[in-house]
Design a protein around this motif. Sequence first.
Motif, mmCIF file in Angstrom:
data_model
loop_
_atom_site.group_PDB
_atom_site.id
_atom_site.type_symbol
_atom_site.label_atom_id
_atom_site.label_comp_id
_atom_site.label_asym_id
_atom_site.label_seq_id
_atom_site.Cartn_x
_atom_site.Cartn_y
_atom_site.Cartn_z
ATOM 1 N N GLY A 1 -13.489 -32.358 22.671
ATOM 2 C CA GLY A 1 -13.197 -32.690 24.063
ATOM 3 C C GLY A 1 -13.443 -34.148 24.403
ATOM 4 N N LYS A 2 -14.234 -34.825 23.593
ATOM 5 C CA LYS A 2 -14.498 -36.240 23.825
ATOM 6 C C LYS A 2 -13.226 -37.074 23.638
ATOM 7 N N TYR A 3 -12.352 -36.622 22.756
ATOM 8 C CA TYR A 3 -11.145 -37.381 22.430
ATOM 9 C C TYR A 3 -9.856 -36.706 22.913
ATOM 10 N N PHE A 4 -9.869 -35.384 22.922
ATOM 11 C CA PHE A 4 -8.672 -34.623 23.295
ATOM 12 C C PHE A 4 -9.077 -33.666 24.419
ATOM 13 N N ALA B 1 -6.839 -51.499 8.744
ATOM 14 C CA ALA B 1 -8.160 -51.011 8.327
ATOM 15 C C ALA B 1 -9.008 -50.660 9.542
ATOM 16 N N SER B 2 -8.915 -51.493 10.577
ATOM 17 C CA SER B 2 -9.668 -51.241 11.803
ATOM 18 C C SER B 2 -9.184 -49.967 12.487
ATOM 19 N N TYR B 3 -7.867 -49.763 12.496
ATOM 20 C CA TYR B 3 -7.308 -48.558 13.113
ATOM 21 C C TYR B 3 -7.829 -47.306 12.405
ATOM 22 N N GLU B 4 -7.858 -47.343 11.077
ATOM 23 C CA GLU B 4 -8.358 -46.196 10.319
ATOM 24 C C GLU B 4 -9.814 -45.897 10.680
ATOM 25 N N ASP B 5 -10.630 -46.941 10.785
ATOM 26 C CA ASP B 5 -12.046 -46.755 11.117
ATOM 27 C C ASP B 5 -12.222 -46.199 12.529
ATOM 28 N N ILE B 6 -11.403 -46.700 13.453
ATOM 29 C CA ILE B 6 -11.509 -46.259 14.842
ATOM 30 C C ILE B 6 -11.085 -44.804 15.007
ATOM 31 N N MET B 7 -10.020 -44.412 14.316
ATOM 32 C CA MET B 7 -9.442 -43.083 14.532
ATOM 33 C C MET B 7 -10.088 -41.982 13.714
ATOM 34 N N ARG B 8 -10.774 -42.299 12.632
ATOM 35 C CA ARG B 8 -11.345 -41.247 11.794
ATOM 36 C C ARG B 8 -12.317 -40.336 12.558
ATOM 37 N N PRO B 9 -13.235 -40.875 13.375
ATOM 38 C CA PRO B 9 -14.116 -39.964 14.140
ATOM 39 C C PRO B 9 -13.335 -39.036 15.076
ATOM 40 N N ALA B 10 -12.273 -39.542 15.676
ATOM 41 C CA ALA B 10 -11.475 -38.715 16.590
ATOM 42 C C ALA B 10 -10.781 -37.593 15.834
ATOM 43 N N TYR B 11 -10.194 -37.905 14.689
ATOM 44 C CA TYR B 11 -9.514 -36.870 13.913
ATOM 45 C C TYR B 11 -10.514 -35.895 13.282
ATOM 46 N N ASN B 12 -11.680 -36.379 12.920
ATOM 47 C CA ASN B 12 -12.711 -35.479 12.404
ATOM 48 C C ASN B 12 -13.127 -34.474 13.474
ATOM 49 N N ASN C 1 -9.270 -40.194 25.797
ATOM 50 C CA ASN C 1 -10.412 -41.106 25.810
ATOM 51 C C ASN C 1 -9.904 -42.516 26.100
ATOM 52 N N GLN C 2 -10.053 -42.940 27.353
ATOM 53 C CA GLN C 2 -9.479 -44.215 27.774
ATOM 54 C C GLN C 2 -10.130 -45.406 27.079
ATOM 55 N N ASP C 3 -11.403 -45.290 26.733
ATOM 56 C CA ASP C 3 -12.071 -46.377 26.021
ATOM 57 C C ASP C 3 -11.466 -46.559 24.631
ATOM 58 N N LEU C 4 -11.177 -45.457 23.976
ATOM 59 C CA LEU C 4 -10.577 -45.528 22.647
ATOM 60 C C LEU C 4 -9.159 -46.085 22.722
ATOM 61 N N ILE C 5 -8.405 -45.646 23.715
ATOM 62 C CA ILE C 5 -7.047 -46.178 23.906
ATOM 63 C C ILE C 5 -7.099 -47.687 24.121
ATOM 64 N N ALA C 6 -8.013 -48.138 24.988
ATOM 65 C CA ALA C 6 -8.138 -49.562 25.282
ATOM 66 C C ALA C 6 -8.543 -50.344 24.037
ATOM 67 N N ASN C 7 -9.436 -49.767 23.231
ATOM 68 C CA ASN C 7 -9.892 -50.428 22.004
ATOM 69 C C ASN C 7 -8.730 -50.623 21.036
ATOM 70 N N ILE C 8 -7.930 -49.574 20.870
ATOM 71 C CA ILE C 8 -6.768 -49.651 19.977
ATOM 72 C C ILE C 8 -5.783 -50.717 20.461
ATOM 73 N N ARG C 9 -5.478 -50.697 21.733
ATOM 74 C CA ARG C 9 -4.479 -51.618 22.273
ATOM 75 C C ARG C 9 -4.982 -53.064 22.255
ATOM 76 N N ASP C 10 -6.253 -53.258 22.551
ATOM 77 C CA ASP C 10 -6.809 -54.620 22.523
ATOM 78 C C ASP C 10 -6.762 -55.203 21.122
#
Length: 303
Positions: free
Chosen positions: A203-206, A258-269, A231-240
């Motif tokens: 629920g933190k991400y989806f 590489a940064s995208y993979e690191d950012i998204m792995r916790p969300a997909y996990n 998660n608006q913070d995650l969206i903003a981080n990706i876009r920035d």
Amino acid sequence: MAGINITSVNRQVKDISQEIYADKLQRDELQAKSVNKDESSGLQNAVAEKLSDKSNINTAFSDTAATLSISALGAEELEKVRDSWNNHPVSALYEKDIPVSKNAEGVYKIGGASFNDEELSAARDLITGVGSQLKKGYLSYRDYAKMEVAQKVVDECASKGFNEDQAKAISKAMKDYNNNLVRTQERLLANKKTKTNDDTTSGKYFGIEVHVPNEVRKSTNEYASTDIATNQDLIANIRDNIRSTTLSDKNAVNKLIASYEDIMRPAYNAQYPAQLKSNVDDVISRDVNDLIKLFDFSEKWKR
């Protein structure tokens, strides 16, 4: 402010007013189908208000009404109004069913920039080519990343292949296109029965679950989890991260991936249960491949 000579240009002003009014009616009808419209100028609105009473068109176009309306503006303001009315919204660069016409100088004026036939075609090919790779519907984190990459691609291609005014209009059109994707999702969700995903992890991400009708439900669960990014913070981080990356710099692009993979792995996990952890690598790989396709578009597109 001195008014124009009513006597000498009476017939000319009347003709101009009729042309403006006719164009207004046609454009209003056609552009009502478009989700987004450019804001009209104050001068344009002033003339529109004077000439928008369909119930009494003859009066609106009488010599007295037309000359008084235009002469109150003055010659310089009249030119601004005429120029403004020939200016199409930037949506004309991606909505090909919106007809555009050339102005008195024989060019298409869109978003304040002038385009000839070749330039208009190239601008449309750029935006629609990138836009065809974006999804219209529920938006995942991957979709937000692609939208931001699309904006970067269009910005960089436009700056290289068009003049400054054209590049600004093209960049604005791409931003407009992306904003429409967000509004499309908002409309879809407004027509759906949803509830908050209260799972402490996913629920933190989806954070949205959508109601599943009985006729298509495959389980006893009335609501289904989604991949809608919440998660608006995650969206903003990706876009920035994407905004700060120069696409022509290969090292910068590799760092971005590489940064995208690191950012998204916790969300997909958090999205996939333990027995499906192998899916995380597959999903991240799909995301990266989609982003690379957009990067490649930037290199292949030639003006």
